[in-house]
Scaffold this active site. Structure first.
Site, short mmCIF file in Angstrom:
data_model
loop_
_atom_site.label_atom_id
_atom_site.label_comp_id
_atom_site.label_asym_id
_atom_site.label_seq_id
_atom_site.Cartn_x
_atom_site.Cartn_y
_atom_site.Cartn_z
N THR A 43 0.87 -1.17 0.00
CA THR A 43 0.00 0.00 0.00
C THR A 43 0.91 1.22 0.00
O THR A 43 2.03 1.16 0.51
CB THR A 43 -0.89 0.06 1.25
N GLU A 63 -6.06 -3.67 -0.59
CA GLU A 63 -6.52 -4.84 0.17
C GLU A 63 -7.76 -5.49 -0.42
O GLU A 63 -8.15 -6.57 0.02
CB GLU A 63 -6.81 -4.42 1.62
N LYS A 73 -13.81 16.80 12.81
CA LYS A 73 -14.79 16.73 13.89
C LYS A 73 -14.99 18.11 14.49
O LYS A 73 -14.14 18.62 15.17
CB LYS A 73 -14.33 15.74 14.96
N TRP A 101 -19.45 15.40 12.53
CA TRP A 101 -18.48 15.16 11.47
C TRP A 101 -18.78 15.99 10.24
O TRP A 101 -19.92 16.09 9.81
CB TRP A 101 -18.48 13.68 11.08
P1 ADP Z 1 -3.37 3.69 0.24
O1 ADP Z 1 -4.28 3.03 1.22
O2 ADP Z 1 -1.96 3.54 0.58
O3 ADP Z 1 -3.74 5.12 -0.12
P2 ADP Z 1 -4.81 2.39 -1.88
O4 ADP Z 1 -4.51 2.62 -3.29
O5 ADP Z 1 -5.10 1.02 -1.44
O6 ADP Z 1 -3.55 2.91 -1.13
O7 ADP Z 1 -5.96 3.40 -1.44
C1 ADP Z 1 -7.20 3.01 -0.98
C2 ADP Z 1 -7.94 4.20 -0.47
O8 ADP Z 1 -8.17 5.16 -1.48
C3 ADP Z 1 -9.32 3.87 0.05
O9 ADP Z 1 -9.27 3.35 1.34
C4 ADP Z 1 -10.01 5.23 -0.01
O10 ADP Z 1 -9.69 6.03 1.11
C5 ADP Z 1 -9.39 5.85 -1.23
N1 ADP Z 1 -10.31 5.70 -2.36
C6 ADP Z 1 -10.26 4.79 -3.34
N2 ADP Z 1 -11.26 4.98 -4.23
C7 ADP Z 1 -11.97 6.03 -3.78
C8 ADP Z 1 -13.15 6.72 -4.23
N3 ADP Z 1 -13.77 6.40 -5.36
N4 ADP Z 1 -13.60 7.74 -3.47
C9 ADP Z 1 -12.98 8.11 -2.33
N5 ADP Z 1 -11.87 7.51 -1.87
C10 ADP Z 1 -11.37 6.49 -2.57
#
Ligand code: ADP
Length: 544
Positions: free
Chosen positions: A186, A331, A440, A445
């Site tokens: 990640t 994940e 917050k 929120w």
């Molecule tokens: P990292 O967790 O290191 O940033 P990832 O590529 O796995 O790497 O990112 C996943 C995260 O990206 C998600 O948990 C979410 O917060 C964000 N994310 C992915 N797609 C979207 C979306 N369409 N809208 C908002 N957030 C998103």
């Protein structure tokens, strides 16, 4: 009692084998790092993946060994996806945009035995190599003519030479479908990078799910160009899905600027693409400036970060491209939800339908999800209650590679995404924030994503981020940080007025600051941890 069906394990090599047999002449086109284009067919790609398999075995690569890649979207990287996993080794795609220290950490943590890299990354590899003592060999993804002379790396091998020395006679071995196939760390937006270790089974199941009509909706008649890099969660599964459905694949190499992409879209007849919002904003600006149109591109998946409604609208109305908003993470392989309407929504007004389309969408088969409160109690699907988003399923990570950190896994088998979301009665999930980014204010929120989406709808705003900063009375209040479009001079007051009537009064940011650029992660997401550091100690203007 067991069923009486053949117990053939799901394996990644089977995807390419299928394409080579039934879509033998279908093309894979690459814009080469060395310049120019490369074209071949699934049949030829399969033969080269088998040559690579023979080469890896001769190098002594064994079951479960990690083989790193630092490469763009190109045909050689595609061959590695299949050649490496096909022999039971693990294709570890490394994100070259990470900081050198993170890369060194990842390569050593994964204990990569060999690393295959593109010419672009030679200077980077020269920096990394002295700190990665376990890497036995660095292999440059090019031909003899482009091998560098001299290099500080003592023993770089040439990929094309390696392949040429091996036969394409090879039988893909049969093994347990739960065997590890690829590894992806990640990007570490919120923490130290963690390795997600996919299996053959999870990858093939994810490919089936991704191909569904309410997901990517792609077929053998499509031409797919993944803008999302092959080092970012396996390019969202496209290098596996394309051979499964037998469509033409166009790999853009390092040419991710708007002009190069547009040229490829047009020349290769691309019908479908996928990538993060930032890329598409760049393309939109280019299309407007050039008054250009797409000949064949009609559908696109946008995800990885929230897709601003302004982007959806512009692609729809100005360019005739339907964006499907999707959510996922490393994940979840990564697809979790995709936004397509249900039949009961088709009779809603255009505005109502559009409002639904901006959400992250419905769960695809293979992903179960729920939202919970701080005590872990499930919250209702009423579109209003927001809580922590939990997921589970056969292509969701059940743990991290070489880590006993279980904080993101619940004892009863769910994965805590770290996202905060609502789910409406039709099952449409809407991410309001990452739990660490949620603001917050006075115990309530505020969604930073909603505020950012509104801000970028202002014609003077190129990019926007909203962060919560400490406030003496409300504990936190939102600050809007904006990059203005060139040659525009929108004022702070104008921007704040823009929120009037569009959000609850108390959601309106307390202040606006202009910056030249915003910090991004290696995968193009806003790096809010950095932004919060930059504005540490910030004092909101006193309101009379
Ligand atoms: P990292 O967790 O290191 O940033 P990832 O590529 O796995 O790497 O990112 C996943 C995260 O990206 C998600 O948990 C979410 O917060 C964000 N994310 C992915 N797609 C979207 C979306 N369409 N809208 C908002 N957030 C998103």
């Amino acid at each position: 009692m067991h069923g009486l069906m053949m117990n053939e394990p799901l394996r990644i090599a089977g995807l390419l084998q299928h394409a080579a047999k039934w879509h033998a002449d279908t093309e894979i086109v690459t814009r080469l790092t060395e310049g120019g284009f490369h074209r071949y067919t699934y049949h030829a790609a399969h033969l080269r993946a088998k040559q690579l398999a023979n080469a890896l075995l001769e190098l002594g690569v064994q079951n479960g060994d990690r083989i790193g890649t630092l490469a763009w979207n190109n045909h050689r990287h595609f061959e590695l996806y299949y050649g490496v996993s096909g022999i039971g080794a693990v294709c570890h795609t490394i994100n070259p945009r990470l900081f050198a220290e993170q890369l060194i950490y990842i390569i050593n943590h994964a204990a990569d035995r060999f690393i295959f890299f593109d010419l672009t990354f030679l200077p980077l590899v020269e920096k990394l190599a002295p700190h990665c003592p376990n890497v036995e060999g660095w292999i440059l993804l090019t031909d003899r003519a482009h091998m560098p002379e001299p290099s500080s790396l003592p023993d770089i091998r040439c990929y094309e030479d390696l392949l040429a020395a091996h036969s394409s006679e090879f039988e893909w071995p049969i093994f347990d479908e739960n065997t590890a196939s690829s590894l992806c760390y990640t990007s570490g937006t919120t923490d130290q990078p963690k390795g997600v270790l996919y299996s053959h089974r999870s990858t093939v199941l994810h490919s089936y799910a991704a191909a569904l009509p309410d997901c990517f909706n792609c077929s053998a008649r499509d031409v797919i160009l993944p803008v999302v890099p092959m080092f970012h969660v396996n390019a969202w599964g496209i290098p596996y899905l394309a051979p499964m459905i037998g469509c033409k694949l166009v790999l853009p190499g390092p040419g991710l600027d708007a002009a190069s992409l547009h040229e490829l879209f047009e020349n290769e007849g691309v019908t479908f693409s996928a990538g993060v919002p930032t890329i598409w904003f760049g393309l939109l600006t280019f299309m407007r400036e050039k008054k250009a149109r797409f000949r064949t591109l009609t559908k696109m998946i946008v995800g990885g970060a929230s897709c601003p409604p302004a982007l959806l609208k512009a692609f729809d109305e100005e360019l005739g491209v339907t964006i499907r908003h999707a959510w996922g993470m490393s994940e979840t392989s990564p697809l979790g939800t995709v936004n397509t309407p249900k039949s009961n929504q088709l009779s809603l007004s255009a505005d109502e339908q559009f409002a639904i389309r901006t959400k992250q969408g419905r769960s695809i088969f293979g992903i179960d999800m729920k939202i919970v409160d701080d005590e872990g109690r499930e919250l209702p699907h009423n579109g209003l209650a927001f809580g922590d988003l939990l997921v589970r399923g056969p292509f969701v990570a059940g743990g991290y590679y070489q880590s006993d950190n279980r904080t993101q896994f619940t004892p009863d088998g769910w994965f805590r995404t770290g996202d905060v979301a609502t789910i409406d009665p039709d099952g449409f999930m809407n991410i309001t924030d990452r739990s660490k980014d949620v603001i917050k204010s006075g115990g309530e929120w505020i969604s930073s994503i909603d505020l950012e989406n509104l801000a970028v709808a202002h014609p003077g705003v190129a990019e926007a981020a909203v962060i919560g900063l400490p406030h003496p009375k409300w504990s936190e209040r939102p600050l809007l940080v904006v990059v203005r479009k060139p040659e525009t001079d929108v004022s702070k007051e104008e921007l704040l007025d823009f929120f009037e009537g569009k959000v609850a009064h108390w959601w309106k940011p307390d202040a606006v600051e202009f910056v030249d650029q915003l910090p991004h992660t290696a995968t193009g997401k806003l790096l809010k941890t950095k932004l919060r550091q930059d504005f540490a100690g910030y004092e909101f203007p006193v309101v009379q």
